[in-house]
Motif scaffolding. Structure first.
Motif, PDB file in Angstrom:
ATOM      1  N   GLY A 169      15.286  55.666  82.504  1.00  0.00           N
ATOM      2  CA  GLY A 169      14.323  54.923  83.325  1.00  0.00           C
ATOM      3  C   GLY A 169      13.843  53.660  82.621  1.00  0.00           C
ATOM      4  N   ARG A 170      13.152  52.830  83.422  1.00  0.00           N
ATOM      5  CA  ARG A 170      12.533  51.651  82.826  1.00  0.00           C
ATOM      6  C   ARG A 170      11.032  51.820  82.940  1.00  0.00           C
ATOM      7  NH1 ARG A 170      15.984  48.061  81.142  1.00  0.00           N
ATOM      8  NH2 ARG A 170      14.600  46.303  80.881  1.00  0.00           N
ATOM      9  N   PHE A 171      10.332  51.271  81.987  1.00  0.00           N
ATOM     10  CA  PHE A 171       8.906  51.542  81.897  1.00  0.00           C
ATOM     11  C   PHE A 171       8.101  50.282  82.171  1.00  0.00           C
ATOM     12  CE2 PHE A 171      11.271  54.752  79.838  1.00  0.00           C
ATOM     13  CZ  PHE A 171      10.629  55.910  80.258  1.00  0.00           C
ATOM     14  N   PRO A 172       6.917  50.457  82.757  1.00  0.00           N
ATOM     15  CA  PRO A 172       6.166  49.268  83.181  1.00  0.00           C
ATOM     16  C   PRO A 172       5.746  48.405  81.994  1.00  0.00           C
ATOM     17  CG  PRO A 172       4.832  51.263  83.419  1.00  0.00           C
ATOM     18  CD  PRO A 172       6.214  51.711  83.054  1.00  0.00           C
ATOM     19  N   GLN A 195      19.010  42.219  78.491  1.00  0.00           N
ATOM     20  CA  GLN A 195      19.300  40.973  77.785  1.00  0.00           C
ATOM     21  C   GLN A 195      18.291  40.860  76.661  1.00  0.00           C
ATOM     22  OE1 GLN A 195      21.797  38.659  78.532  1.00  0.00           O
ATOM     23  NE2 GLN A 195      22.461  40.361  79.825  1.00  0.00           N
ATOM     24  N   ALA A 196      18.683  40.295  75.575  1.00  0.00           N
ATOM     25  CA  ALA A 196      17.761  40.242  74.450  1.00  0.00           C
ATOM     26  C   ALA A 196      17.134  38.864  74.310  1.00  0.00           C
ATOM     27  CB  ALA A 196      18.489  40.600  73.169  1.00  0.00           C
ATOM     28  N   PRO A 213      10.478  45.999  80.630  1.00  0.00           N
ATOM     29  CA  PRO A 213      11.199  44.787  81.053  1.00  0.00           C
ATOM     30  C   PRO A 213      11.182  43.745  79.935  1.00  0.00           C
ATOM     31  CG  PRO A 213       9.611  45.461  82.717  1.00  0.00           C
ATOM     32  CD  PRO A 213       9.377  46.339  81.537  1.00  0.00           C
ATOM     33  N   GLY A 214      12.316  43.094  79.758  1.00  0.00           N
ATOM     34  CA  GLY A 214      12.404  42.057  78.723  1.00  0.00           C
ATOM     35  C   GLY A 214      12.615  42.621  77.337  1.00  0.00           C
ATOM     36  N   ALA A 215      12.920  43.930  77.245  1.00  0.00           N
ATOM     37  CA  ALA A 215      13.111  44.537  75.929  1.00  0.00           C
ATOM     38  C   ALA A 215      14.370  43.994  75.265  1.00  0.00           C
ATOM     39  CB  ALA A 215      13.231  46.047  76.081  1.00  0.00           C
ATOM     40  N   GLY A 216      14.421  44.106  73.955  1.00  0.00           N
ATOM     41  CA  GLY A 216      15.600  43.687  73.201  1.00  0.00           C
ATOM     42  C   GLY A 216      16.760  44.638  73.450  1.00  0.00           C
ATOM     43  N   VAL A 217      17.930  44.283  72.927  1.00  0.00           N
ATOM     44  CA  VAL A 217      19.118  45.121  73.118  1.00  0.00           C
ATOM     45  C   VAL A 217      19.056  46.320  72.181  1.00  0.00           C
ATOM     46  CG1 VAL A 217      21.611  45.196  72.689  1.00  0.00           C
ATOM     47  CG2 VAL A 217      20.610  43.293  73.950  1.00  0.00           C
ATOM     48  N   LEU A 218      19.345  47.479  72.755  1.00  0.00           N
ATOM     49  CA  LEU A 218      19.378  48.701  71.962  1.00  0.00           C
ATOM     50  C   LEU A 218      20.739  48.799  71.287  1.00  0.00           C
ATOM     51  CD1 LEU A 218      17.986  51.366  71.253  1.00  0.00           C
ATOM     52  CD2 LEU A 218      18.930  52.323  73.337  1.00  0.00           C
TER      53      LEU A 218
END
Ligand SMILES: [Fe+2]
Ligand SMILES: [Fe+2]
Length: 390
Positions: free
Chosen positions: A166-169, A150-151, A132-137
């Motif tokens: 998937g999204r990771f914790p 969202q970046a 969560p909160g990761a930058g844009v790929l």
């Protein structure tokens, strides 16, 4: 997959399983890094990190567990080994093998700070698990941007990364270490066997907390944990080292429960230096406890860090020269959550805004308290006030 694994946690496990399901690899290799000793709070030894990683692997689904092994060459090398070196070696050892490297989005965002990024790109395929909160790929495929990302702060993940489904914790080893050292919930962030190991070995400050719980009276112990917790939060707010702040917070009163006569005697036998020590012994011997606690932190808890020891030493009387960490611990001790005097809440809020003004206000409150009780004021507190008042 490489990393410090200090400690390994559920985020690592999720990433591993997701990558295995996606890539169906013949082999999974985990490469624990050699890690320079952490400043402040002690981390786990390399041997313990390897043991914990084995426990994490033992909890993988059977089909992946059988294919999983640890490559401890970096730990054995006993120096920092760059990923590019490790990948070149693996490439040499397995010339016809397809190599894939798995990272979390936080590492992927800093890819261009790694040693030889262009060479790294050619050595293997790169996969990222988005937290969560990761930058844009920055992937050419629109599908790669699906799922929001969202970046914050305009962070970017380079385009050669492929996204694992998937999204990771949002779990980090640093958060686990700090949570353990401040008495917060941490065990659910890692697997049961790893958590048991951490408890058994007293890692990440747990051994210190256990010892404090044994030697301090209950209210003092509760105060200690409150100071450690507030110190961590203030360190984040003011950009100081959280690990050092927590360690100093934990140990600041470690010698406080000794009877005053014994404090004086111990200070003599250990040759502990304190300003106007004769006056303190005669008038208010418990003021020795901060100097004694620093010495106890060094002798009993093996703390060598001069910044941590200084903050412990200066937490009661302060000093004419104080570092930001010294001030932080001085303030955290005066306004921790367990302090119930009416001024403590606004002072606590002030501490988050401005440490210097909070320090001055805390000193003023201490002097006022001494004046209204007709008690002795240490000359150092008075000269510190003269200096800060200017
Ligand atoms: Fe204290
Ligand atoms: Fe205290």
């Amino acid at each position: 997959m490489g990393g410090s694994f200090d400690p390994p946690h559920k985020g690592h496990k999720r990433l591993l399983v997701a990558a295995a399901e996606e890539l169906k690899p013949d082999r999974i290799v985990l490469v624990p890094a050699f890690q320079a000793p952490l400043k402040g709070l002690p981390g786990a030894s390399a041997a313990d990190r390897v043991r914990m990683l084995r426990k994490l692997v033992a909890g993988l689904p059977k089909k992946w567990r059988k294919r999983c092994s640890l490559d401890i060459s970096e730990v054995r090398a006993h120096r920092m080994v760059y990923t590019v070196e490790t990948l070149r070696r693996l490439r040499r050892e397995h010339p016809r093998t397809e190599l894939h490297f798995i990272v979390g989005s936080d590492s992927a965002e800093s890819f261009y700070k790694w040693r030889e990024p262009e060479a790294l790109k050619r050595l293997c395929a790169w996969w990222v698990g988005m937290r969560p909160g990761a930058g844009v790929l920055l992937s050419p495929g629109a599908s790669a941007l699906k799922g929001g990302a969202q970046a914050p702060g305009g962070r970017r993940i380079p385009a050669h990364f492929k996204r694992l489904p998937g999204r990771f914790p949002d779990i980090s080893s640093t958060d686990i270490r700090l949570a353990a050292a401040t008495g917060a919930q941490w065990a659910r962030l890692t697997t049961g066997p790893v958590a048991s190991f951490i408890r058994k070995r007293g890692l990440y400050g747990l051994a210190i907390i256990r010892e404090l719980e044994r030697t301090l009276k209950k209210p003092r112990f509760q105060h200690t944990m409150a100071v450690a917790d507030l110190s961590a939060k203030l360190a984040v707010r003011h950009g100081l080292d959280r690990h050092k702040a927590v360690l100093a917070g934990l140990l600041h009163d470690c010698g406080r429960c000794m009877p005053p006569e014994k404090m004086a005697e111990r200070c003599r036998s250990w040759r502990v230096k304190a300003p106007s020590v004769r006056d303190i012994v005669r008038r208010q011997p418990k003021l020795l406890h901060s100097y004694l606690s620093a010495e106890l932190a060094r002798r009993r808890f093996g703390i060598q860090d001069p910044e941590v020891l200084s903050a412990i030493r200066k937490h009661t009387l302060g000093a004419l020269r104080m570092s930001p960490l010294d001030k932080l611990i001085y303030v955290a001790d005066a306004v921790s959550e367990d302090r119930d005097h009416p001024g403590s809440k606004p002072l606590r809020e002030l501490a988050f805004r401005d440490l210097d003004i909070a320090m001055k206000a805390c000193l003023w409150a201490k002097l006022e308290h001494a004046r209204s009780n007709n008690s002795w004021m240490h000359p150092l507190s008075l000269s510190l006030w003269t200096r800060l008042r200017r």
